[in-house]
Design a protein around this motif. Sequence first.
Motif, PDB file in Angstrom:
ATOM      1  N   SER A   1      41.981  17.269  14.962  1.00 39.53           N
ATOM      2  CA  SER A   1      40.410  15.849  15.689  1.00 39.53           C
ATOM      3  C   SER A   1      38.937  16.351  16.744  1.00 39.53           C
ATOM      4  O   SER A   1      39.337  16.974  17.734  1.00 39.53           O
ATOM      5  CB  SER A   1      40.259  14.949  15.209  1.00 39.53           C
ATOM      6  OG  SER A   1      41.817  15.019  16.446  1.00 39.53           O
ATOM      7  N   ALA A   2      38.308  15.741  16.886  1.00 41.29           N
ATOM      8  CA  ALA A   2      37.606  15.783  17.545  1.00 41.29           C
ATOM      9  C   ALA A   2      38.628  15.182  19.292  1.00 41.29           C
ATOM     10  O   ALA A   2      37.794  15.224  20.454  1.00 41.29           O
ATOM     11  CB  ALA A   2      36.116  14.708  17.802  1.00 41.29           C
ATOM     12  N   HIS A   3      39.392  14.370  19.391  1.00 40.07           N
ATOM     13  CA  HIS A   3      40.097  14.343  20.319  1.00 40.07           C
ATOM     14  C   HIS A   3      41.254  15.060  21.378  1.00 40.07           C
ATOM     15  O   HIS A   3      41.084  14.776  21.930  1.00 40.07           O
ATOM     16  CB  HIS A   3      40.954  12.714  19.931  1.00 40.07           C
ATOM     17  CG  HIS A   3      40.296  12.172  18.749  1.00 40.07           C
ATOM     18  ND1 HIS A   3      40.421  12.284  17.590  1.00 40.07           N
ATOM     19  CD2 HIS A   3      39.265  10.254  19.548  1.00 40.07           C
ATOM     20  CE1 HIS A   3      39.612  11.052  16.923  1.00 40.07           C
ATOM     21  NE2 HIS A   3      38.734  10.286  17.925  1.00 40.07           N
ATOM     22  N   GLY A   4      40.960  16.185  20.681  1.00 38.25           N
ATOM     23  CA  GLY A   4      42.026  17.765  21.528  1.00 38.25           C
ATOM     24  C   GLY A   4      43.319  17.255  21.228  1.00 38.25           C
ATOM     25  O   GLY A   4      43.629  16.116  20.207  1.00 38.25           O
ATOM     26  N   VAL A   5      44.056  17.699  21.024  1.00 38.71           N
ATOM     27  CA  VAL A   5      45.732  18.609  20.482  1.00 38.71           C
ATOM     28  C   VAL A   5      46.318  18.708  21.780  1.00 38.71           C
ATOM     29  O   VAL A   5      45.528  19.658  22.782  1.00 38.71           O
ATOM     30  CB  VAL A   5      46.020  19.161  19.143  1.00 38.71           C
ATOM     31  CG1 VAL A   5      45.425  18.068  17.796  1.00 38.71           C
ATOM     32  CG2 VAL A   5      45.251  20.592  19.644  1.00 38.71           C
TER      33      VAL A   5
ATOM     34  N   PRO B   1      33.395  19.752  22.667  1.00 36.06           N
ATOM     35  CA  PRO B   1      33.481  20.047  23.448  1.00 36.06           C
ATOM     36  C   PRO B   1      33.636  19.814  25.413  1.00 36.06           C
ATOM     37  O   PRO B   1      34.074  20.310  26.421  1.00 36.06           O
ATOM     38  CB  PRO B   1      31.877  21.103  23.826  1.00 36.06           C
ATOM     39  CG  PRO B   1      31.943  21.057  22.531  1.00 36.06           C
ATOM     40  CD  PRO B   1      32.627  19.712  21.267  1.00 36.06           C
ATOM     41  N   LEU B   2      33.812  18.204  25.085  1.00 38.75           N
ATOM     42  CA  LEU B   2      33.073  17.302  27.042  1.00 38.75           C
ATOM     43  C   LEU B   2      35.040  17.337  27.202  1.00 38.75           C
ATOM     44  O   LEU B   2      35.331  17.560  27.871  1.00 38.75           O
ATOM     45  CB  LEU B   2      32.991  16.418  26.292  1.00 38.75           C
ATOM     46  CG  LEU B   2      31.226  16.643  26.429  1.00 38.75           C
ATOM     47  CD1 LEU B   2      30.138  15.589  26.587  1.00 38.75           C
ATOM     48  CD2 LEU B   2      30.380  17.336  27.671  1.00 38.75           C
ATOM     49  N   VAL B   3      35.789  17.370  26.009  1.00 35.80           N
ATOM     50  CA  VAL B   3      36.976  17.196  25.902  1.00 35.80           C
ATOM     51  C   VAL B   3      37.610  18.711  26.346  1.00 35.80           C
ATOM     52  O   VAL B   3      38.582  18.388  27.442  1.00 35.80           O
ATOM     53  CB  VAL B   3      38.001  16.683  24.552  1.00 35.80           C
ATOM     54  CG1 VAL B   3      39.644  16.648  25.496  1.00 35.80           C
ATOM     55  CG2 VAL B   3      37.238  15.149  24.527  1.00 35.80           C
ATOM     56  N   THR B   4      37.213  19.023  25.801  1.00 35.36           N
ATOM     57  CA  THR B   4      37.906  20.733  25.681  1.00 35.36           C
ATOM     58  C   THR B   4      37.543  21.275  27.552  1.00 35.36           C
ATOM     59  O   THR B   4      38.394  21.672  28.065  1.00 35.36           O
ATOM     60  CB  THR B   4      37.127  21.689  24.818  1.00 35.36           C
ATOM     61  OG1 THR B   4      37.184  20.720  24.039  1.00 35.36           O
ATOM     62  CG2 THR B   4      37.495  22.890  25.140  1.00 35.36           C
TER      63      THR B   4
ATOM     64  N   GLU C   1      49.013  18.728  40.353  1.00 34.00           N
ATOM     65  CA  GLU C   1      49.674  17.836  39.581  1.00 34.00           C
ATOM     66  C   GLU C   1      48.239  17.306  39.808  1.00 34.00           C
ATOM     67  O   GLU C   1      47.515  17.072  40.065  1.00 34.00           O
ATOM     68  CB  GLU C   1      50.785  16.684  40.510  1.00 34.00           C
ATOM     69  CG  GLU C   1      51.887  17.208  40.400  1.00 34.00           C
ATOM     70  CD  GLU C   1      52.766  16.303  40.841  1.00 34.00           C
ATOM     71  OE1 GLU C   1      53.070  15.183  40.553  1.00 34.00           O
ATOM     72  OE2 GLU C   1      53.742  16.841  42.046  1.00 34.00           O
ATOM     73  N   PHE C   2      48.605  16.024  38.119  1.00 30.78           N
ATOM     74  CA  PHE C   2      47.627  15.227  37.863  1.00 30.78           C
ATOM     75  C   PHE C   2      47.507  14.173  38.279  1.00 30.78           C
ATOM     76  O   PHE C   2      48.613  13.318  37.277  1.00 30.78           O
ATOM     77  CB  PHE C   2      46.365  16.208  37.154  1.00 30.78           C
ATOM     78  CG  PHE C   2      46.472  17.790  36.952  1.00 30.78           C
ATOM     79  CD1 PHE C   2      45.275  17.638  37.496  1.00 30.78           C
ATOM     80  CD2 PHE C   2      46.751  18.649  36.909  1.00 30.78           C
ATOM     81  CE1 PHE C   2      44.551  18.602  37.630  1.00 30.78           C
ATOM     82  CE2 PHE C   2      47.255  19.786  36.549  1.00 30.78           C
ATOM     83  CZ  PHE C   2      45.423  20.461  37.510  1.00 30.78           C
ATOM     84  N   ILE C   3      46.096  13.096  38.444  1.00 31.32           N
ATOM     85  CA  ILE C   3      46.460  12.175  37.909  1.00 31.32           C
ATOM     86  C   ILE C   3      45.391  11.454  36.568  1.00 31.32           C
ATOM     87  O   ILE C   3      44.685  11.978  37.005  1.00 31.32           O
ATOM     88  CB  ILE C   3      46.525  10.801  38.851  1.00 31.32           C
ATOM     89  CG1 ILE C   3      47.550  11.045  40.022  1.00 31.32           C
ATOM     90  CG2 ILE C   3      45.917   9.353  38.330  1.00 31.32           C
ATOM     91  CD1 ILE C   3      46.970   9.666  41.376  1.00 31.32           C
ATOM     92  N   MET C   4      45.962  11.289  35.690  1.00 26.77           N
ATOM     93  CA  MET C   4      45.065  10.973  34.564  1.00 26.77           C
ATOM     94  C   MET C   4      44.667   9.828  34.101  1.00 26.77           C
ATOM     95  O   MET C   4      45.611   8.712  33.906  1.00 26.77           O
ATOM     96  CB  MET C   4      45.131  11.417  32.667  1.00 26.77           C
ATOM     97  CG  MET C   4      44.491  10.759  31.749  1.00 26.77           C
ATOM     98  SD  MET C   4      44.720  12.321  30.733  1.00 26.77           S
ATOM     99  CE  MET C   4      43.194  11.837  29.378  1.00 26.77           C
TER     100      MET C   4
ATOM    101  N   PRO D   1      44.470   9.270  21.244  1.00 26.49           N
ATOM    102  CA  PRO D   1      45.180  10.796  20.876  1.00 26.49           C
ATOM    103  C   PRO D   1      44.656  12.022  22.125  1.00 26.49           C
ATOM    104  O   PRO D   1      44.699  12.894  22.333  1.00 26.49           O
ATOM    105  CB  PRO D   1      44.441  10.711  19.381  1.00 26.49           C
ATOM    106  CG  PRO D   1      43.505   9.956  19.262  1.00 26.49           C
ATOM    107  CD  PRO D   1      44.176   8.579  19.913  1.00 26.49           C
ATOM    108  N   GLU D   2      43.700  11.351  22.423  1.00 27.37           N
ATOM    109  CA  GLU D   2      42.489  12.160  23.424  1.00 27.37           C
ATOM    110  C   GLU D   2      43.329  12.224  24.704  1.00 27.37           C
ATOM    111  O   GLU D   2      43.520  13.323  24.918  1.00 27.37           O
ATOM    112  CB  GLU D   2      41.175  11.553  23.868  1.00 27.37           C
ATOM    113  CG  GLU D   2      40.497  12.746  25.022  1.00 27.37           C
ATOM    114  CD  GLU D   2      39.779  12.100  24.962  1.00 27.37           C
ATOM    115  OE1 GLU D   2      39.482  11.740  26.911  1.00 27.37           O
ATOM    116  OE2 GLU D   2      38.232  11.133  25.277  1.00 27.37           O
ATOM    117  N   VAL D   3      44.404  11.112  25.409  1.00 27.00           N
ATOM    118  CA  VAL D   3      44.824  11.223  26.527  1.00 27.00           C
ATOM    119  C   VAL D   3      46.054  12.007  26.108  1.00 27.00           C
ATOM    120  O   VAL D   3      46.976  12.645  26.717  1.00 27.00           O
ATOM    121  CB  VAL D   3      45.264   9.513  26.952  1.00 27.00           C
ATOM    122  CG1 VAL D   3      46.434   9.949  27.187  1.00 27.00           C
ATOM    123  CG2 VAL D   3      44.598   8.987  27.338  1.00 27.00           C
ATOM    124  N   GLU D   4      47.203  12.226  24.952  1.00 23.55           N
ATOM    125  CA  GLU D   4      48.271  12.679  24.354  1.00 23.55           C
ATOM    126  C   GLU D   4      47.889  14.162  24.404  1.00 23.55           C
ATOM    127  O   GLU D   4      48.894  14.878  24.571  1.00 23.55           O
ATOM    128  CB  GLU D   4      48.370  12.401  23.275  1.00 23.55           C
ATOM    129  CG  GLU D   4      49.132  11.010  23.201  1.00 23.55           C
ATOM    130  CD  GLU D   4      49.574   9.768  21.912  1.00 23.55           C
ATOM    131  OE1 GLU D   4      49.675  10.585  20.504  1.00 23.55           O
ATOM    132  OE2 GLU D   4      49.878   9.459  21.834  1.00 23.55           O
TER     133      GLU D   4
END
Length: 331
Positions: A76-80, A101-104, A119-122, A129-132
Amino acid sequence: MQKPQEILLAEPRGFCAGVDRAIEIVERALQKFGRPIYVRHEIVHNTYVVNDLKAKGAIFIEELSEVPPGATLVFSAHGVSRAVQQEAQARGFSIFDATCPLVTKVHVEVAKLAKEGYEFIMIGHKGHPEVEGTMGQLDHGIHLVEDVADVARVQPTQTEKLAVVTQTTLSVDDAAQITAAVRARFPKVREPKQQDICYATQNRQDAVKLLSPQVDLVIVVGSPTSSNSNRLRELAARLGTTAYMVDSVDELRHEWFDGIARVGLTAGASAPEILVQQVIERIKALGAVSVRKMQGIEETIKFPLPKGLRIDPATGLEIRERSPETGPAGH
């Protein structure tokens, strides 16, 4: 009782380039390979779009174990997450990735900085699903924050190399506030060169900021699962205008329009224009006489389709990539 006289249309509204591309990927895969095509998660968060694609032969699944061997699978568009990508490859599916592509771009940034020891702060909504997908780019080292209070609770293992990334469909204002809290607590934090919130989310929120003060009521067309649609309704309400979100024309309530002279109308980035037109017709039936489009940014961005799904509309043949030696394909 006064009924609406005018409908004011936000500009831009509705489909963005990433959603357009994702839907086209599923439709072209169906044309090329026939039904069924399996899609992991709703291709975009819109009930109408999902039902339309189901009718054409798409089967939406959450678990890859539901997909038979050798099937064609679309992400899906949200990414995996990387784990989902690896499992899909191991199961031997024919895969087309409809990730926006902007999620990619966010995934690529995370992978690059992780190699440098970051390390990251999201900033994002837990369970989306995009966050996952983004958090699943790494095995560890991404800390999710949903609001300013969460920032105080984050415990990274080190702060020398810390970067912040965001979900692409957040409220621009909320994200700015949370980013400021991250910056205040971790002054050395690395921020993206360009913000992660996508152009379409930004443009639709800016349009609602212009629209809200000029109307008595805002209607947002969008599905309950759509993050960016929810943010549009919240934004209008925050600006002091009564606002409702509807998944379809059937959810409109007559009483909302009592005493309302001017209705503002917009749609989330995954909501098709046909739904907006149906809402316009229903409000016209209540007595609205004019529909006026606001001035706004014209979006011209288009994202290319994956290889193997580019078809020349004139010939119906697949477009082969040009190579410098042979010149244009097919010559």
